[in-house]
Design an enzyme around this catalytic site. Structure first.
Site, PDB file in Angstrom:
ATOM      1  CE1 TYR A   1      17.223  14.565  45.851  1.00 30.24           C
ATOM      2  CE2 TYR A   1      15.982  13.178  44.360  1.00 30.24           C
ATOM      3  CZ  TYR A   1      16.039  13.939  45.495  1.00 30.24           C
ATOM      4  OH  TYR A   1      14.932  14.065  46.298  1.00 30.24           O
TER       5      TYR A   1
ATOM      6  CG  HIS B   1      15.169  20.010  46.398  1.00 28.24           C
ATOM      7  ND1 HIS B   1      16.169  19.290  45.791  1.00 28.24           N
ATOM      8  CD2 HIS B   1      14.661  19.180  47.344  1.00 28.24           C
ATOM      9  CE1 HIS B   1      16.243  18.087  46.338  1.00 28.24           C
ATOM     10  NE2 HIS B   1      15.347  18.008  47.290  1.00 28.24           N
TER      11      HIS B   1
END
Length: 245
Positions: free
Chosen positions: A50, A106
């Site tokens: 992110y 992830h």
């Protein structure tokens, strides 16, 4: 708000509602995290991918809420799969924290850091999980898990002899179009809505005083339309094969 949800495997209980920070800009992330924590949130979800872990950490500090009251989740990016310990250290450094409560792979995609359009040679998520397991006991990670894993990925991982620790969590995109909030909570699922708008952050956690009826739950669960927000076209291998429908 409902009580924390015990992990199937791992340490502690995860708060039922968290603040997601995907696609939140730097300054907006800091303010959103601060506001959320000061208004009842106790779970903040971020990721190395992110690009806002520093702002998440600053928001945590600015909130004034003691660290031990906050559940922090972050994630290992695809091109760090063969550098798990280094990936964790990078996240801890940017967050300004000594530990995270939950550390996730992830995506089940091991990407070559030299060319992210290619899969990393002689490496896959099973080997990544072997390295993830080594983090337990270091004091820097309290729980480990996975994210965006399909049934086939989980079966392969859990059936591998090297898997000594069962993932505490599989964080996935989940909504009536991809089998929001109250619907998931009544199904015993911890949810992570994302917003940078204070009023929406407040409304997402203000769920006391109402329940969906059994008919409403059934109607939502019976929706046939299927749609995903996150795709896999940007990765060198297909991740979402539809085997979890």
């Amino acid at each position: 708000m409902k009580s924390p949800i015990p992990l199937l495997h791992g340490t502690g209980s995860i708060p039922p509602i968290g603040l997601g920070t995907w696609q939140s800009s730097a300054n907006a992330t800091c303010l959103a995290v601060k506001h959320a924590l000061q208004h009842g949130y106790r779970h903040i979800d971020t990721a190395l991918n992110y690009g806002n872990e520093k702002e998440v950490g600053q928001g945590i500090r600015d909130s004034g809420i003691p660290r031990e009251e906050i559940w922090v989740t972050t994630k290992l990016d695809n091109h760090w799969h063969h550098r798990v310990r280094e990936g964790l250290e990078s996240s801890l450094r940017d967050l300004g924290l000594e530990y995270v409560d939950l550390y996730l792979i992830h995506f089940p995609c091991s990407t070559d850091p030299e060319d992210r359009s290619k899969h990393l040679k002689d490496w896959d998520f099973v080997r990544t999980w072997q390295e993830m397991q080594k983090l337990l006991g270091t004091g820097k990670v309290r729980n480990i898990g996975v994210s965006n894993f399909q049934i086939s990925h989980l079966e392969r991982l859990l059936n591998d002899p090297s898997c000594k620790v069962i993932p505490a969590v599989n964080q996935i995109e989940l909504h009536p179009y991809n089998p929001s909030l109250r619907w998931n909570l009544q199904r015993g699922v911890s949810v992570i809505p994302k917003s940078i708008t204070p009023a929406r952050i407040d409304s997402n956690i203000d769920l006391e005083g109402f329940e969906l009826s059994p008919d409403e739950m059934g109607e939502i669960s019976a929706i046939k339309t299927r749609a995903k927000v996150v795709g896999d076209s940007w990765m060198p291998i297909r991740v979402f094969t539809g085997d979890d429908e």
